[in-house]
Design an enzyme around this catalytic site. Structure first.
Site, short mmCIF file in Angstrom:
data_model
loop_
_atom_site.label_atom_id
_atom_site.label_comp_id
_atom_site.label_asym_id
_atom_site.label_seq_id
_atom_site.Cartn_x
_atom_site.Cartn_y
_atom_site.Cartn_z
N ASP A 72 0.83 -1.20 0.00
CA ASP A 72 0.00 0.00 0.00
C ASP A 72 0.87 1.26 0.00
O ASP A 72 2.05 1.22 0.33
CB ASP A 72 -0.94 -0.01 1.21
CG ASP A 72 -2.25 0.72 0.95
OD1 ASP A 72 -2.33 1.49 -0.02
OD2 ASP A 72 -3.20 0.51 1.74
N ASP B 109 -10.53 1.70 -3.37
CA ASP B 109 -11.06 1.47 -2.03
C ASP B 109 -12.58 1.46 -2.02
O ASP B 109 -13.20 0.98 -1.07
CB ASP B 109 -10.56 2.56 -1.07
CG ASP B 109 -9.16 2.29 -0.55
OD1 ASP B 109 -8.67 1.15 -0.71
OD2 ASP B 109 -8.56 3.22 0.02
#
Length: 729
Positions: free
Chosen positions: A478, A548
């Site tokens: 990430d 997301d």
């Protein structure tokens, strides 16, 4: 060979299976662009290439005032001379002058495709797959060279371009701009198509006609970004999925980029793509060179669909590398939206047990497993297990998860550091910062300075240490902060504007080392979802967390737009809980599953909260996807109905051998007492018969009936979907 040079006419002709790209050395010194499009024989140059002077134009040759560099199509235009359009390169020399004049010097044609030093790029496995042309342009006064590199793939309609700048002078040269590709067009009668958006709304398709002046997209965030993607296309006015001309440009780079088109006074167009020249410079010492990233260029004479499938093929087979290039991807469950930071070993093992019972193949432990990480305000950089949550560490947890017969994955954010961390307290100068200025935090974190070798080596050591200690099968990498206060304690004052690009070179080095040391690990990149979904990342990690935002309706737009340039094998697509955590919308488990199956399938919710009825539905979804994934991940995608144009979305996947088909139809809002809806398939064999499997099993239809009449779609209520599984009989 796919590249030829006519010594007499001084014409270069590059060919792929269906396209041609042609250049000519004009007046014995200027490299001009002649043609890029459908495959043709080498044309008559007087007819194909128009030259003339225009009002108020300076001309390079006093003896021929009919030849203007501000009019002709150029291959790599320079600044400071007689071409007033946007240049591909800008430089400052030791005497303060800024004009660059590149003259044709020489060429070399070779079989195969060389690697780019320190940068990701498409590749070959055998020299026969492609040929490469290197053209050397020289500014003899300033002793600077540009080596233009073109690779033409023989069986895929792809031409790649990159540029290497060499300083052969005894003085320093300051590069201020280096584009990877520039292409001139005789007309501006095109639409500019881009992928734009925001966090949770990535890669929405925007299409606008070209206009006078510059239309551009760019990122200045230190990443390719959620907001804009390093891809654009020029499309003829009539272009759709199946018809019309489309020219695609995609930069194999994950940092600051710029791309755009300038329309000049005579309505000619110049397209360009490369590293953003915003806050960029590169000091070239005598004898040094600078390598620009690769641009992947695709021409399609059959609309956006053909362009996309070409990009998908080259990226699936000749950009993605390693074990998982060709292997099917496992169905995973991620604990993030199930627990966030609030978990312990018992809860994770409970999720693992349930995942195994449902048929899920991989459990991923997301953020919160390291340091003292109970919220997002600390511990990034401290890559050791929190023994209060995980008393036996990551190695012990991985072993226990695997006892349920499933794989184990782990989340990292290696490029970041929390001010409240052991790493920051030990090395406060390791982050990107400007001395004496406040270090602005985003998500309570700072960005590590990967332009520094010591920082890169720490990340390699820390991440590899965890991967070596435990049996880890998957890593989610990430990156949740864009750059600010750009400065490096490891660079001299005159090199501070090199930091953003040096960061990317450092990141690519780190990823290459870690991925190479752990070839059996499936790596998935992520940047707050889809904030770094680009070809540069795919070279190291074969899939990316698409967004997301996991709401099924929002994902129709995101996944459809993403597919314009990127294959579904690169998209992480999960079923999440309802109400959705981002959109707060309630959609059926069935629709959520149908959307997520159009990519790398998984679940991001509390598996233990399913009802018995839901568990049975999930088992059915998983069984269905295991039958589909081989050809969804490796076959051809056809977009049939666009969410950007109406209330419905539809797409279809066909296996490489044409025998297996999966199609999905989605309707967002119910239409009361509406008309008949049909799903019309495409690219089937008109003379073949196809059998419907699963729901409607046993029914058979001819290919021409499925494409021209289609199958009726009977849906009720909002947010609904229907899928079909067909097999050629």
């Amino acid at each position: 060979m796919s590249i030829t040079f006519d010594e007499k006419e001084k014409v270069f002709h590059l060919t792929t299976k269906n396209t041609s790209y042609i250049m000519k050395v004009a007046k014995e010194k200027y490299l001009s662009h002649v043609y890029w499009g459908k495959k043709i024989k080498t044309p008559d140059m007087e007819n194909a290439q128009l030259n003339r002077a225009t009002c108020f134009d300076a001309v390079p040759d006093k003896k021929d005032r009919s030849y203007s560099l501000n009019f002709v199509c150029q291959e790599y235009p320079t600044g400071g001379g007689t071409d007033y359009r946007v240049p591909a390169i800008q430089a400052v020399f030791s005497d303060g002058s800024r004009a660059v004049e590149f003259i044709y010097d020489s060429y070399k044609i070779t079989s195969g495709k060389p690697k780019l030093k320190g940068l990701p790029a498409t590749y070959i496995e055998e020299n026969a797959e492609a040929d490469t042309l290197e053209i050397v342009l020289t500014d003899t006064l300033k002793s600077i060279k540009a080596v233009l590199m073109y690779t033409a793939y023989n069986e895929i309609d792809v031409i790649t371009r990159s540029v290497r700048i060499i300083n052969e002078s005894p003085e320093q040269i300051l590069l201020e701009k280096v584009m990877s590709a520039s292409v001139d067009y005789e007309t501006s009668d095109y639409d500019f198509v881009e992928l734009s958006g925001a966090w949770g709304r990535e890669r929405h398709i925007e299409r606008n006609p070209l206009r006078s002046g510059i239309q551009s997209i760019e990122s200045r965030r230190g990443a390719s970004s959620h907001q804009l993607n390093p891809f654009f296309a020029l499309a003829s006015k009539n272009a759709n999925e199946e018809y019309g001309e489309v020219y695609g440009f995609n930069l194999v780079y994950s940092g600051n980029f710029t791309a755009g088109v300038e329309v000049d006074q005579l309505f000619k167009a110049r397209a360009y793509i490369g590293i953003n020249d915003y806050d960029f410079s590169w000091l070239l010492e005598s004898g040094e060179s600078f390598q620009a990233p690769e641009a992947v260029m695709v021409y399609s004479s059959h609309g956006f669909g053909e362009m996309s499938r070409t990009y998908h093929r080259i990226y699936r087979k000749r950009l993605v590398r390693g074990k998982y290039r060709d292997a099917v991807r496992p169905i995973l469950a991620n604990n993030w939206e199930a627990t966030y930071f609030d978990f312990n070993e018992e809860k994770i093992l409970e999720l693992a047990k349930t995942a195994s019972e449902l048929g899920i193949e991989l459990l991923v432990l997301d953020d919160g497993w390291f340091g003292k990480r109970n919220s997002d305000n600390c511990s990034l950089g401290d890559w050791y297990a929190d023994k209060e949550k995980l008393p036996d560490g990551i190695g012990g947890l991985a072993k226990k998860v695997k006892e349920y017969g499933i794989l184990f994955g782990l989340w990292f954010e290696p490029e970041m550091v929390s001010p409240d961390s052991d790493l920051y307290r030990a090395h406060p100068d390791w982050c990107i910062h400007i001395p004496k200025r406040e270090r602005t935090e985003c998500r309570n974190q700072l960005t590590l300075d990967l332009s520094r070798e010591d920082v890169c080596e720490y990340i390699i050591s820390a991440v590899s240490g965890v991967l070596d200690e435990a049996e880890i099968d998957y890593v989610k990498w990430d990156m949740n902060r864009h750059m600010s206060e750009l400065g490096s304690a490891g660079l001299s004052p005159e090199r501070q504007k090199e930091m953003s690009h040096r960061y990317m070179l450092g990141l690519y080095h780190v990823m290459e080392e870690i991925v190479s040391r752990h070839p059996d690990v499936l790596f998935e990149s992520c940047s707050g979802g889809g904030g770094r979904f680009d070809p540069g990342m795919l070279y190291y990690m074969p899939q990316t967390w698409t967004s997301d935002d996991t709401d099924a309706v929002e994902r129709l737009y995101i996944q459809y737009g993403t597919s314009l340039a990127y294959p579904v094998s690169a998209m992480g697509c999960h079923v999440s809980a309802v109400p959705n955590h981002q959109a707060h919308r309630i959609t059926s488990l069935s629709m959520r599953g149908d959307v997520a199956m159009s990519g790398n399938f998984g679940y991001e919710l509390d598996l233990t909260a399913f009802t018995e009825e839901e568990k049975e539905e999930v088992k059915t979804q998983i069984k269905q996807y295991k039958d589909l994934r081989t050809f969804i991940q490796s076959g051809d995608m056809y977009r049939l109905q666009s969410p950007f144009e109406g209330n419905t979305t539809a797409w279809q996947f066909i296996s490489e051998d044409g025998k297996d088909i999966f199609a999905a139809y989605f309707r967002i809002l119910c239409e009361v007492n509406g008309g008949i809806s049909r799903m019309k398939f495409t690219a089937l064999d008109t003379d073949a018969v196809y059998e419907i499997l699963g729901d409607g099993q046993g029914k058979r239809y001819s290919g021409d009936e499925l494409m021209n009449i289609g199958l009726t779609v009977d849906l009720w209520g909002d947010f609904n979907s229907r899928t079909w599984r067909l097999r050629k009989v």
